[in-house]
Design a protein around this motif. Structure first.
Motif, PDB file in Angstrom:
ATOM      1  N   VAL A  43       0.776  -1.246  -0.050  1.00 50.79           N
ATOM      2  CA  VAL A  43       0.199  -0.150   0.137  1.00 50.79           C
ATOM      3  C   VAL A  43       0.867   1.431  -0.050  1.00 50.79           C
ATOM      4  N   VAL A  44       2.215   1.022  -0.087  1.00 46.12           N
ATOM      5  CA  VAL A  44       3.179   2.123  -0.020  1.00 46.12           C
ATOM      6  C   VAL A  44       2.916   2.936  -1.518  1.00 46.12           C
ATOM      7  N   LYS A  45       2.981   4.025  -1.257  1.00 55.93           N
ATOM      8  CA  LYS A  45       3.031   4.918  -2.714  1.00 55.93           C
ATOM      9  C   LYS A  45       3.832   6.153  -2.511  1.00 55.93           C
ATOM     10  N   PRO A  46       5.106   6.357  -3.369  1.00 56.77           N
ATOM     11  CA  PRO A  46       5.424   5.468  -4.669  1.00 56.77           C
ATOM     12  C   PRO A  46       5.995   3.974  -4.465  1.00 56.77           C
ATOM     13  N   LEU A  47       5.689   3.125  -5.253  1.00 59.36           N
ATOM     14  CA  LEU A  47       6.204   1.877  -4.921  1.00 59.36           C
ATOM     15  C   LEU A  47       7.655   1.842  -6.077  1.00 59.36           C
ATOM     16  N   GLU A  48       8.765   1.147  -5.321  1.00 56.14           N
ATOM     17  CA  GLU A  48       9.675   0.827  -5.845  1.00 56.14           C
ATOM     18  C   GLU A  48      10.029  -0.833  -5.945  1.00 56.14           C
ATOM     19  N   ILE A  49      10.293  -1.394  -7.262  1.00 60.10           N
ATOM     20  CA  ILE A  49      10.543  -2.871  -7.286  1.00 60.10           C
ATOM     21  C   ILE A  49      11.900  -2.890  -8.088  1.00 60.10           C
ATOM     22  N   LYS A  50      12.825  -4.038  -7.762  1.00 60.82           N
ATOM     23  CA  LYS A  50      13.860  -4.364  -8.459  1.00 60.82           C
ATOM     24  C   LYS A  50      13.621  -5.542  -9.598  1.00 60.82           C
ATOM     25  N   THR A  51      13.653  -5.195 -10.672  1.00 56.72           N
ATOM     26  CA  THR A  51      13.235  -6.128 -11.897  1.00 56.72           C
ATOM     27  C   THR A  51      14.167  -7.430 -11.715  1.00 56.72           C
ATOM     28  N   ASN A  52      13.608  -8.469 -11.823  1.00 56.60           N
ATOM     29  CA  ASN A  52      14.214  -9.686 -12.028  1.00 56.60           C
ATOM     30  C   ASN A  52      13.415 -10.928 -12.706  1.00 56.60           C
ATOM     31  N   LYS A  53      12.436 -10.402 -13.125  1.00 57.41           N
ATOM     32  CA  LYS A  53      11.747 -11.212 -13.968  1.00 57.41           C
ATOM     33  C   LYS A  53      10.408 -10.731 -14.537  1.00 57.41           C
ATOM     34  N   PRO A  54       9.598 -11.219 -15.441  1.00 57.26           N
ATOM     35  CA  PRO A  54       8.544 -10.657 -16.011  1.00 57.26           C
ATOM     36  C   PRO A  54       7.569 -10.402 -14.973  1.00 57.26           C
ATOM     37  N   MET A  55       6.798  -9.326 -15.042  1.00 52.54           N
ATOM     38  CA  MET A  55       5.795  -8.764 -13.891  1.00 52.54           C
ATOM     39  C   MET A  55       4.710  -8.353 -14.640  1.00 52.54           C
ATOM     40  N   VAL A  56       3.502  -8.478 -13.826  1.00 54.85           N
ATOM     41  CA  VAL A  56       2.274  -7.775 -14.085  1.00 54.85           C
ATOM     42  C   VAL A  56       1.951  -7.047 -12.709  1.00 54.85           C
ATOM     43  N   ILE A  57       1.972  -5.734 -12.786  1.00 50.34           N
ATOM     44  CA  ILE A  57       1.689  -4.767 -11.643  1.00 50.34           C
ATOM     45  C   ILE A  57       0.388  -4.300 -11.767  1.00 50.34           C
ATOM     46  N   ILE A  58      -0.431  -4.524 -10.607  1.00 52.03           N
ATOM     47  CA  ILE A  58      -1.889  -3.783 -10.678  1.00 52.03           C
ATOM     48  C   ILE A  58      -1.916  -2.913  -9.781  1.00 52.03           C
ATOM     49  N   VAL A  59      -2.490  -1.893 -10.201  1.00 48.19           N
ATOM     50  CA  VAL A  59      -2.858  -0.616  -9.279  1.00 48.19           C
ATOM     51  C   VAL A  59      -4.174  -0.724  -8.814  1.00 48.19           C
ATOM     52  N   LYS A  60      -4.451  -0.832  -7.604  1.00 47.99           N
ATOM     53  CA  LYS A  60      -5.975  -1.107  -7.092  1.00 47.99           C
ATOM     54  C   LYS A  60      -6.469   0.314  -6.565  1.00 47.99           C
ATOM     55  N   TYR A  61      -8.105   0.433  -6.862  1.00 51.22           N
ATOM     56  CA  TYR A  61      -8.549   1.632  -6.505  1.00 51.22           C
ATOM     57  C   TYR A  61      -9.854   0.926  -5.866  1.00 51.22           C
TER      58      TYR A  61
END
Length: 260
Positions: free
Chosen positions: A80-98
């Motif tokens: 629930v942290v905003k902004p979000l930081e992610i280190k890429t190490n694989k394919p990903m689908v990131i979904i933002v929820k409202y």
């Protein structure tokens, strides 16, 4: 395809260098709005790159509907942290929820009702979809001589309940209107009392008969009647003693009676 040209004037040894990229997809759960997602990463991202994602905390859709940021989902993780930081190490689908929020309009309220379970405003409340709202009228009557008495609630213009507190599950915007009826009993009693007092004062102190107050008129009448009675009694005595004739008696009696 990568190509390059080199002029050979000595033995050379070529070795291809490869790096890995992963496909990054950004999605949301409100396609009717398609909120903007700010990020330094787009689609293909190098292995090990740190991607930063940010979105608006709140999006107004209509005057009665808005969406609030609820968090991120990717793979089996969430945040629930905003902004979000992610280190890429694989394919990903990131979904933002409202989460959708609906405005509950409160109308016809002479006093501000108490709202539980939602965020109260000056004329209503914002409620998250699926939340339970309780609206309570803190008092059932307002006023002194003209009293407004609470008579229940209507929902979207239709009679709903006569209870002072109403609870319901929120899944859409709606309008709750307080119903009041006006009670004039206090005012009527006061006016009647004033009229009664004024009438008594008027009768006792101010009503005149031929320029005289009732009290004086009654007193005058009593005194006059007393004098007439004394005259008649004296006339009867003279008659019994034979000091006047019968004709004189009748004539004098008639004159005394005419005085009344």
């Amino acid at each position: 395809m990568r190509e390059f040209v080199v002029k050979v004037f000595q033995p050379l040894n070529f070795k291809a260098a490869w790096y890995t990229q992963y496909l990054l997809k950004l999605e949301d759960n409100i396609p009717e709005i398609n909120p903007k997602i700010d990020s330094n990463c787009h689609e293909w991202v190098n292995d090990g790159d740190v991607c930063i994602f940010d979105v608006a905390a709140e999006i107004n859709y209509t005057k009665n509907v808005k969406y609030r940021f609820a968090g991120w989902l990717w793979d089996s993780s969430s945040s629930v942290v905003k902004p979000l930081e992610i280190k890429t190490n694989k394919p990903m689908v990131i979904i933002v929820k409202y989460d959708p929020w609906y405005f509950i309009s409160l109308e016809g309220c002479f006093i501000k009702p108490i709202v539980y379970g939602c965020e109260s405003t000056s004329n209503g409340a914002w409620c998250r979809n699926g939340s339970e709202i309780t609206v309570e009228m803190p008092t059932k009557s307002i006023g002194f001589l003209i009293v407004n008495e609470f008579d229940g609630w209507s929902l979207n213009g239709e009679s709903f309940t006569s209870a002072g507190a109403v609870s319901m599950r929120v899944d859409r915007p709606f309008t709750l209107t307080a119903i009041w009826r006006t009670n004039y009993t206090g005012l009527i009693v006061l006016v009647a009392s004033i009229c009664s007092i004024c009438s008594c004062i008027f009768v006792i102190r101010f009503v005149n008969i031929r320029g005289q107050t009732i009290y004086k008129r009654i007193l005058f009448t009593l005194i006059k009647n007393r004098k007439i009675k004394r005259k008649l009694a004296e006339l009867e005595r003279l008659r019994r003693e034979g000091k006047i004739s019968e004709e004189a008696y009748e004539e004098i009696k008639k004159e005394i009676e005419q005085e009344s």
